[in-house]
Design an enzyme around this catalytic site. Structure first.
Site, PDB file in Angstrom:
ATOM      1  CB  SER A 127       6.334   1.527  -6.534  1.00  0.00           C
ATOM      2  OG  SER A 127       5.856   0.412  -5.808  1.00  0.00           O
ATOM      3  CE1 TYR A 152      11.709   0.059  -5.211  1.00  0.00           C
ATOM      4  CE2 TYR A 152       9.861  -0.626  -3.843  1.00  0.00           C
ATOM      5  CZ  TYR A 152      10.377  -0.290  -5.070  1.00  0.00           C
ATOM      6  OH  TYR A 152       9.551  -0.264  -6.162  1.00  0.00           O
ATOM      7  CE  LYS A 156      10.927   3.093  -7.484  1.00  0.00           C
ATOM      8  NZ  LYS A 156      11.540   3.515  -8.757  1.00  0.00           N
TER       9      LYS A 156
HETATM   10  C1  UD1 Z   1       7.358  -5.144  -3.865  1.00  0.00           C
HETATM   11  C2  UD1 Z   1       6.990  -3.710  -3.634  1.00  0.00           C
HETATM   12  C3  UD1 Z   1       6.706  -3.038  -4.939  1.00  0.00           C
HETATM   13  C4  UD1 Z   1       7.914  -3.167  -5.810  1.00  0.00           C
HETATM   14  C5  UD1 Z   1       8.270  -4.611  -6.008  1.00  0.00           C
HETATM   15  C6  UD1 Z   1       9.564  -4.652  -6.763  1.00  0.00           C
HETATM   16  C7  UD1 Z   1       5.890  -3.200  -1.548  1.00  0.00           C
HETATM   17  C8  UD1 Z   1       4.629  -3.271  -0.757  1.00  0.00           C
HETATM   18  N1  UD1 Z   1       5.821  -3.675  -2.772  1.00  0.00           N
HETATM   19  O1  UD1 Z   1       6.202  -5.773  -4.386  1.00  0.00           O
HETATM   20  O2  UD1 Z   1       6.460  -1.690  -4.714  1.00  0.00           O
HETATM   21  O3  UD1 Z   1       7.692  -2.545  -7.039  1.00  0.00           O
HETATM   22  O4  UD1 Z   1       8.432  -5.225  -4.744  1.00  0.00           O
HETATM   23  O5  UD1 Z   1      10.324  -5.736  -6.495  1.00  0.00           O
HETATM   24  O6  UD1 Z   1       6.913  -2.738  -1.092  1.00  0.00           O
HETATM   25  N2  UD1 Z   1       6.001 -13.976  -2.355  1.00  0.00           N
HETATM   26  C9  UD1 Z   1       6.048 -15.269  -1.902  1.00  0.00           C
HETATM   27  N3  UD1 Z   1       7.160 -16.018  -2.188  1.00  0.00           N
HETATM   28  C10 UD1 Z   1       8.231 -15.513  -2.879  1.00  0.00           C
HETATM   29  C11 UD1 Z   1       8.163 -14.174  -3.349  1.00  0.00           C
HETATM   30  C12 UD1 Z   1       7.031 -13.430  -3.049  1.00  0.00           C
HETATM   31  O7  UD1 Z   1       5.115 -15.756  -1.276  1.00  0.00           O
HETATM   32  O8  UD1 Z   1       9.219 -16.228  -3.077  1.00  0.00           O
HETATM   33  C13 UD1 Z   1       4.796 -13.175  -2.065  1.00  0.00           C
HETATM   34  C14 UD1 Z   1       5.115 -11.932  -1.262  1.00  0.00           C
HETATM   35  O9  UD1 Z   1       5.180 -12.207   0.104  1.00  0.00           O
HETATM   36  C15 UD1 Z   1       3.968 -11.025  -1.687  1.00  0.00           C
HETATM   37  C16 UD1 Z   1       3.667 -11.451  -3.135  1.00  0.00           C
HETATM   38  O10 UD1 Z   1       4.234 -12.749  -3.272  1.00  0.00           O
HETATM   39  O11 UD1 Z   1       2.841 -11.291  -0.881  1.00  0.00           O
HETATM   40  C17 UD1 Z   1       4.280 -10.538  -4.162  1.00  0.00           C
HETATM   41  O12 UD1 Z   1       5.658 -10.361  -3.837  1.00  0.00           O
HETATM   42  P1  UD1 Z   1       6.700  -9.649  -4.817  1.00  0.00           P
HETATM   43  O13 UD1 Z   1       6.624 -10.244  -6.172  1.00  0.00           O
HETATM   44  O14 UD1 Z   1       8.032  -9.656  -4.134  1.00  0.00           O
HETATM   45  O15 UD1 Z   1       6.164  -8.162  -4.950  1.00  0.00           O
HETATM   46  P2  UD1 Z   1       5.682  -7.143  -3.803  1.00  0.00           P
HETATM   47  O16 UD1 Z   1       6.350  -7.405  -2.523  1.00  0.00           O
HETATM   48  O17 UD1 Z   1       4.197  -7.106  -3.845  1.00  0.00           O
END
Ligand code: UD1
Length: 340
Positions: A127, A152, A156
């Site tokens: 990741s 988590y 990785k």
């Molecule tokens: C995270 C991990 C990534 C992992 C993935 C698996 C980190 C930095 N990244 O990705 O390695 O493979 O999870 O689950 O650890 N968001 C919202 N509202 C929501 C959900 C998400 O605003 O309800 C935002 C988050 O704050 C983030 C973006 O959307 O800024 C992406 O979030 P998400 O889809 O959870 O993935 P990552 O956190 O980038």
């Protein structure tokens, strides 16, 4: 004769899409999955797409004795693609031992079986989390890894190290780690997609479930980042493009085209989109409004990341092809298909 590939976590989101692509590329697939974050019904969907029911064992890879029976029953496995892992960042902070057990004991067991049963090739799901918040963007494979923000993320990082040390010590072993950026989207058939059990933790399933009326509103975590619109930026990659990269990596190992015994590739598009841009694009392509509200930043989130894809493009000969628009449309088509 077809090459025999063991897929751990093959019922899950990325695993199921990869199983379909492996079938298209004429591989024989054996799936093991404990169904902890996936539904057995996905196997039927895979069968609808490919016309073949994949061989399936319900099994927890962290239980060595059970895992070993798979290798005994299925002699001549050529390679493993190891997806099976837990991946909820927040949960990993509350329950770290679940993550070390699921993600690292499983990997250890698999490498033990590789040695014992002469299965010399592995493709590993890593990741972009291993980069933390990089100082320079985009990130190349040479960008230094940083201390993980969560257990988590640490699994990785340590997983990569376990593989690296193992291929050094046991010269018959070869591996490729694929560092995924943010996989999204669904298969064009709308038969498989991202269906986490319970409330989605990730952005895109939350968007599509909100659009479908299953969730009342999406919370956008943070609008005060140092980005174009204040929301966080990610590199969103289509899951079918991602699945195809696994086939390419697998062939590279089987054809002995790898240049070193442990190679690492970034899998992203090279483009960063903000969370708000993603929501807007979803609304544009689907014509459906997403009810959302700005909320505080989520603990452990980074501000921005996207991939330098040069090495994957040139050395692996793979490139992400699908646009964000068609990817988000595939999500909606799939969501409608399962909601109706
Ligand atoms: C995270 C991990 C990534 C992992 C993935 C698996 C980190 C930095 N990244 O990705 O390695 O493979 O999870 O689950 O650890 N968001 C919202 N509202 C929501 C959900 C998400 O605003 O309800 C935002 C988050 O704050 C983030 C973006 O959307 O800024 C992406 O979030 P998400 O889809 O959870 O993935 P990552 O956190 O980038």
């Amino acid at each position: 004769m077809k090459n025999k590939i063991l897929i751990t976590g093959g019922v899950g989101y990325i695993g199921s899409h990869t199983v379909v692509e492996l079938h298209n590329a004429n591989f024989e697939v054996i799936i093991v999955d404990d169904l902890s974050n996936s539904s057995v019904s996905v196997l039927k969907q895979i069968e609808k797409i490919t016309g073949v029911a994949p061989k399936f064992y319900e099994l927890d890879v962290s239980k060595y004795d059970q895992l070993e029976t798979i290798f005994k029953e299925n002699q001549g496995i050529d390679a493993i693609i190891h997806f099976a892992a837990a991946k909820a960042v927040g949960e990993s902070v509350d329950n770290p031992l679940k993550y070390y057990k699921n993600n690292l004991v499983s990997l250890l067991n698999l490498i033990e079986c590789q040695k014992k049963f002469n299965v010399n090739n592995m493709v590993f799901s890593s990741s972009c989390t291993v980069y933390g918040q990089p100082n320079v963007l985009p990130v190349t494979e040479q960008t230094p890894r940083q201390d993980a923000e969560s257990p988590y993320g640490n699994t990785k990082r340590v997983g990569e190290d376990m593989i690296s040390d193992s291929v050094s010590a046991y010269s018959q072993l070869n591996a490729i780690a694929l560092r995924y950026f943010n996989p999204i989207g669904a298969h064009e058939s709308a038969l498989i997609g991202e269906l986490p059990i319970g409330v989605p933790q990730n952005l895109v399933p939350f968007i599509s479930q909100t659009a479908a009326g299953i969730r009342e509103k999406l919370l956008v975590f943070g609008d005060d980042y140092d980005t174009k619109d204040g929301s966080a930026i990610r590199d969103f990659i289509n899951v079918v493009d991602l699945a195809k990269a696994h086939v390419v990596a697998l062939k590279r190992l089987l054809d002995k085209k790898n240049k070193t015994s442990f190679e690492i590739f970034n899998l992203g598009t090279g483009n960063g989109y903000s969370v708000l841009e993603l929501i807007k694009t979803f609304e544009e392509v689907t014509g459906v409004k997403v009810n959302y509200e700005i909320a505080p930043r989520r603990a452990g989130d980074i501000e921005k990341i996207w991939a330098d894809t040069t090495f994957a493009n040139e050395e692996l000969g793979w490139k992400a092809e699908k646009s964000l628009q068609e990817t988000l449309l595939s999500v909606w088509n799939w969501q409608k298909n399962i909601t109706n």
